[in-house]
Design an enzyme around this catalytic site. Structure first.
Site, short mmCIF file in Angstrom:
data_model
loop_
_atom_site.label_atom_id
_atom_site.label_comp_id
_atom_site.label_asym_id
_atom_site.label_seq_id
_atom_site.Cartn_x
_atom_site.Cartn_y
_atom_site.Cartn_z
N TRP A 1 33.01 6.41 13.15
CA TRP A 1 32.78 7.88 12.59
C TRP A 1 32.92 8.63 11.30
O TRP A 1 33.85 7.44 11.41
CB TRP A 1 33.87 9.33 14.01
N GLY A 2 32.37 9.83 11.57
CA GLY A 2 32.29 10.23 9.69
C GLY A 2 33.73 10.99 10.19
O GLY A 2 34.73 10.72 10.99
N HIS A 3 34.14 12.07 9.62
CA HIS A 3 34.83 13.01 9.11
C HIS A 3 35.34 13.40 10.70
O HIS A 3 35.98 14.63 10.49
CB HIS A 3 35.02 13.89 8.01
N HIS A 4 34.56 13.46 11.63
CA HIS A 4 34.76 14.67 13.02
C HIS A 4 35.04 13.27 14.46
O HIS A 4 34.69 12.41 14.55
CB HIS A 4 33.21 15.31 13.49
N ALA A 5 36.47 13.46 14.80
CA ALA A 5 36.69 12.87 16.04
C ALA A 5 35.62 13.09 17.46
O ALA A 5 35.62 13.69 17.17
CB ALA A 5 38.17 13.15 16.19
#
Length: 104
Positions: A33-37
């Site tokens: 995942w990117g920087h958003h959980a």
């Protein structure tokens, strides 16, 4: 990782199942995942052992507690998830307002 006296002895993830670059690409796409959980409080039915939140965003087994954020997604909705978060928030707003109208 498996460790023996602080030394890594075997890779656990992604593990020996990766036999090609395409396997590795699929693993990363499905698990990174990117920087958003997200996906920590999956929305689903009570008979799903991994589900935490009902379809109306109530937390299973509680009263007056709802979760409305990226954690309710059962799978990562994409790298940049803000649009999906906006969508789920709008849906939750409709449900909460409808509940309030039925039970003033």
């Amino acid at each position: 990782m498996d460790r023996t006296q602080g030394i890594v002895v075997r890779e656990v993830l992604p593990g020996g199942k990766m036999t090609s670059k395409n396997d590795l690409r699929k693993f990363i796409k499905d698990n990174a995942w990117g920087h958003h959980a997200s996906c920590t409080c999956k929305i689903g039915t009570k008979d799903d052992p991994m589900a935490v939140v009902e379809g109306d965003f109530h937390v299973h087994g509680t009263e007056n507690l709802r979760v409305v954020d990226a954690s309710v997604f059962p799978e990562i909705p994409g790298f940049f998830i803000v649009t999906s978060v906006y969508m789920i928030s709008e849906k939750a707003s409709d449900i909460i307002l409808a509940d309030r109208a039925r039970h003033p």
